[in-house]
Structures are given as structure tokens and as C-alpha cells.
Design a protein around this motif. Sequence first.
Motif, PDB file in Angstrom:
ATOM      1  N   LYS A 181       0.825  -1.208   0.000  1.00 31.48           N
ATOM      2  CA  LYS A 181       0.000   0.000   0.000  1.00 31.48           C
ATOM      3  C   LYS A 181       0.860   1.259   0.000  1.00 31.48           C
ATOM      4  O   LYS A 181       0.447   2.303  -0.492  1.00 31.48           O
ATOM      5  N   ILE A 182       2.034   1.171   0.577  1.00 30.56           N
ATOM      6  CA  ILE A 182       2.960   2.311   0.637  1.00 30.56           C
ATOM      7  C   ILE A 182       4.235   1.921  -0.116  1.00 30.56           C
ATOM      8  O   ILE A 182       4.894   0.951   0.235  1.00 30.56           O
ATOM      9  N   GLU A 194       4.782   8.733   0.864  1.00 32.74           N
ATOM     10  CA  GLU A 194       3.388   8.339   1.072  1.00 32.74           C
ATOM     11  C   GLU A 194       3.058   8.119   2.544  1.00 32.74           C
ATOM     12  O   GLU A 194       1.896   7.928   2.899  1.00 32.74           O
ATOM     13  N   ILE A 195       4.081   8.120   3.406  1.00 32.96           N
ATOM     14  CA  ILE A 195       3.848   7.920   4.830  1.00 32.96           C
ATOM     15  C   ILE A 195       3.333   9.218   5.440  1.00 32.96           C
ATOM     16  O   ILE A 195       3.985  10.257   5.365  1.00 32.96           O
TER      17      ILE A 195
END
Length: 204
Positions: free
Chosen positions: A21-22, A27-28
Motif C-alpha cells: 500500500k505504501i 506516502e507515509i
Amino acid sequence: MSAPAALAVSKLSLPETETPKIKSQKEIKITAGREVNILEAVSVGAADAIKLVAYVVVNLIAFLAFLTLLDSSMSYLGGRVGYPQMSFQIIFSYLFMPLSRVMGVAWEDCHIVGWLIGKKLILNEFLSFADLGQMIKDGGIADRSAVIATYILCGFGSMAAIGINFGSLSSACPSRRGDIATGIIRAFVGGNVACFMTACIAGV
């Protein structure tokens, strides 16, 4: 050596079969605190720390009590056949003798190293390190075996650590408690396997 070993063992024990998903650090997303100043931040942090410490201490006491119950049961059963000093640590000392030999420990030291591994798994790695240090000081173990044993014991992988990790992780993320409980034993085994791998490299 420990970082690559831990990464390899974790990927083998729980392979990532789905699309992550990351995919990048960008994206964190970490939510910022709602505290208005440093005083409130310190107060909130202290309150959260109390919950964390309480989780850790309570789980540690529970796991140590459970291990004491198991050891007392083993001692009672051993006493029925004339061996009251029976414990899981003694059983593990014999079980881990072949593994110690595979990792490069001299055969005459395998029982000692197996006993240290048993003490690490059942009680605590710090207690095992203390015993190893005394053995080195007294000359009760060969230098090569002592080096390999150092890598074997160098890991947070005791039964008591299961309680500590479960308590700390559960308090940090209560909604994932079920997932943590499901994977904690696998993490315990994988962590020790990673330590054994680094010991094998040291033996080579």
C-alpha cells in the motif's frame, strides 16, 4: 549482520504476496499532535508513557508468573521420578546442543552454550550474558565458543520479551492487538533464528 538477517527471516516467515500500500517514504503520513504548546505536549506524553509502562510491566509479570508455573510443574513431575531439578531450561540445554555444534561451537562447550540459550529463551538474555561473562572470566569456555555464544545471545528473544513487546505494541496501537497477538510468536521464533544466523557467520 543482524539487520539483513532479520529482514531475510521476516520476509521468509511472512512473505509479502500482495501489492504494498505504501511504495515510498513520501506516502507515509503521520498525524500531528493537537497540543497547543510544549507544556501540554509534555503532559500528554507523560500520560501516554504511564499507560505504556503499565502495559509492559503487567504483561512481563504475567508471562514470568506463567513460566514459573510451568517450571514448578516440571520440577514436581521430575520429583516423581527422582529428578526434582527438572526445568525447561535444562531440557532446552540438551535440545540446543546439536544446534550449537552446527553453529561452530566446540562439542565440549555445546552443553554450556545450549544451557545459555535455554536461559535466554526462558528467562532473559541479560542473565545469560551475565553467566557467559563469568564463564569467560573463569576460563570455563573456549574463546571461539564464547564469541559464537555472544552472537547467539545478542537478541531480544526471550519468553518474557513476548510479554514486553505485546504490551508495548498493544498500548501504542490497541486496534491492532489481534494482529500483534497473531504474529508475536512468529516474531519470537524469527528473531532467534536471525540471531542463530549471525552466529553461524561468526562461526565461519
